[in-house]
Design a protein around this motif. Structure first.
Motif, PDB file in Angstrom:
ATOM      1  N   GLU A 151      -2.706  -0.523  -0.615  1.00  0.00           N
ATOM      2  CA  GLU A 151      -3.882  -0.789   0.215  1.00  0.00           C
ATOM      3  C   GLU A 151      -3.468  -1.354   1.580  1.00  0.00           C
ATOM      4  OE1 GLU A 151      -7.417  -3.896  -0.182  1.00  0.00           O
ATOM      5  OE2 GLU A 151      -7.413  -2.380  -1.777  1.00  0.00           O
ATOM      6  N   GLN A 152      -2.538  -2.298   1.581  1.00  0.00           N
ATOM      7  CA  GLN A 152      -2.028  -2.844   2.847  1.00  0.00           C
ATOM      8  C   GLN A 152      -1.413  -1.728   3.698  1.00  0.00           C
ATOM      9  OE1 GLN A 152      -1.945  -5.818   4.423  1.00  0.00           O
ATOM     10  NE2 GLN A 152      -3.124  -6.865   2.858  1.00  0.00           N
ATOM     11  N   GLN A 153      -0.633  -0.882   3.067  1.00  0.00           N
ATOM     12  CA  GLN A 153       0.020   0.213   3.777  1.00  0.00           C
ATOM     13  C   GLN A 153      -0.994   1.218   4.311  1.00  0.00           C
ATOM     14  OE1 GLN A 153       2.577   1.390   0.584  1.00  0.00           O
ATOM     15  NE2 GLN A 153       4.195  -0.049   1.149  1.00  0.00           N
ATOM     16  N   ASP A 154      -1.987   1.579   3.482  1.00  0.00           N
ATOM     17  CA  ASP A 154      -3.030   2.516   3.922  1.00  0.00           C
ATOM     18  C   ASP A 154      -3.753   1.997   5.158  1.00  0.00           C
ATOM     19  OD1 ASP A 154      -2.458   4.241   1.809  1.00  0.00           O
ATOM     20  OD2 ASP A 154      -4.150   3.570   0.570  1.00  0.00           O
ATOM     21  N   ARG A 155      -4.146   0.734   5.127  1.00  0.00           N
ATOM     22  CA  ARG A 155      -4.850   0.140   6.277  1.00  0.00           C
ATOM     23  C   ARG A 155      -3.964   0.126   7.521  1.00  0.00           C
ATOM     24  NH1 ARG A 155      -7.269  -3.943   2.578  1.00  0.00           N
ATOM     25  NH2 ARG A 155      -5.596  -5.327   3.212  1.00  0.00           N
ATOM     26  N   PHE A 156      -2.689  -0.194   7.336  1.00  0.00           N
ATOM     27  CA  PHE A 156      -1.769  -0.244   8.465  1.00  0.00           C
ATOM     28  C   PHE A 156      -1.593   1.154   9.073  1.00  0.00           C
ATOM     29  CE2 PHE A 156       2.153  -0.749  10.795  1.00  0.00           C
ATOM     30  CZ  PHE A 156       2.022  -2.013  11.341  1.00  0.00           C
ATOM     31  N   ILE A 157      -1.420   2.165   8.227  1.00  0.00           N
ATOM     32  CA  ILE A 157      -1.268   3.552   8.692  1.00  0.00           C
ATOM     33  C   ILE A 157      -2.494   3.981   9.490  1.00  0.00           C
ATOM     34  CG2 ILE A 157      -1.212   5.961   7.903  1.00  0.00           C
ATOM     35  CD1 ILE A 157       0.626   4.936   5.572  1.00  0.00           C
ATOM     36  N   GLU A 158      -3.664   3.719   8.951  1.00  0.00           N
ATOM     37  CA  GLU A 158      -4.905   4.116   9.628  1.00  0.00           C
ATOM     38  C   GLU A 158      -5.089   3.354  10.943  1.00  0.00           C
ATOM     39  OE1 GLU A 158      -9.701   4.050   8.835  1.00  0.00           O
ATOM     40  OE2 GLU A 158      -8.356   4.171   7.105  1.00  0.00           O
TER      41      GLU A 158
END
Length: 184
Positions: free
Chosen positions: A44-51
């Motif tokens: 979830e942290q990674q997804d938000r950072f990517i977006e």
């Protein structure tokens, strides 16, 4: 004859990362942690950072169940470094600093001797720390040292707990040892 590898310029801040290709680093200490609550918050942290930063997800995921103090010598770490050196990604995303690893010395070695020379920076998404940003360096060191400090203290408490159980003839870890049978 092999062409000389040209060094890629590392991003100097999170403002410079838009459009870069990312791989994910997901670590839990044991396989049992994957089974119970797993790496969902890391993803979830990674997804938000990517977006948020307009990054390109390569689909590369390096997932390992290994102690944070010794994960640097795991096959998964070796595989990730090989892919970094091959130019497969530009940024390695770790959800949190303690999910990267819990070893300050190895963090510095992996960054300075492995990832950075390969043109890859590490991002600790939870704190938005970029390993190649000079402004983030002190915080990166502090996070890595804190993760190692926590691990060392936890180890001491576990050792003390087992010793106390042994002294009181209690079962270690709350369970009788394999092949142990009570007589009373």
């Amino acid at each position: 004859m092999r062409e000389p590898r040209t060094l890629k310029r590392l991003p100097r801040s999170v403002d410079d990362i838009r459009g870069l290709r990312v791989a994910r680093w997901i670590r839990e200490s044991t396989a049992g942690q994957y089974d119970r609550y797993g790496p969902a918050s890391q993803r979830e942290q990674q997804d938000r950072f990517i977006e948020r930063h307009g990054l390109v997800d390569t689909g590369l995921v390096f997932q390992v169940a290994h102690s944070g103090t010794t994960v640097w010598r795991s096959a998964t770490m070796t595989e990730m470094l090989d892919e970094a050196k091959a130019g497969a990604f530009d940024l390695l995303l770790a959800g949190y600093s303690d999910r990267w690893q819990r070893n300050l010395r190895r963090t510095l070695e992996l960054l300075e001797d492995g990832l950075h020379p390969a043109g890859v920076a590490l991002v600790m998404c939870g704190r938005r720390i970029l390993s190649s940003d000079p402004q983030d360096w002190d915080e990166l060191i502090s996070e890595a040292a804190g993760a190692e400090k926590y691990s060392r203290r936890l180890s001491e408490r576990i050792i003390d707990g087992y010793a106390a159980k042994f002294d009181h003839h209690d079962d270690p870890g709350g369970h009788a040892g394999l092949g142990f049978r009570r007589s009373a």
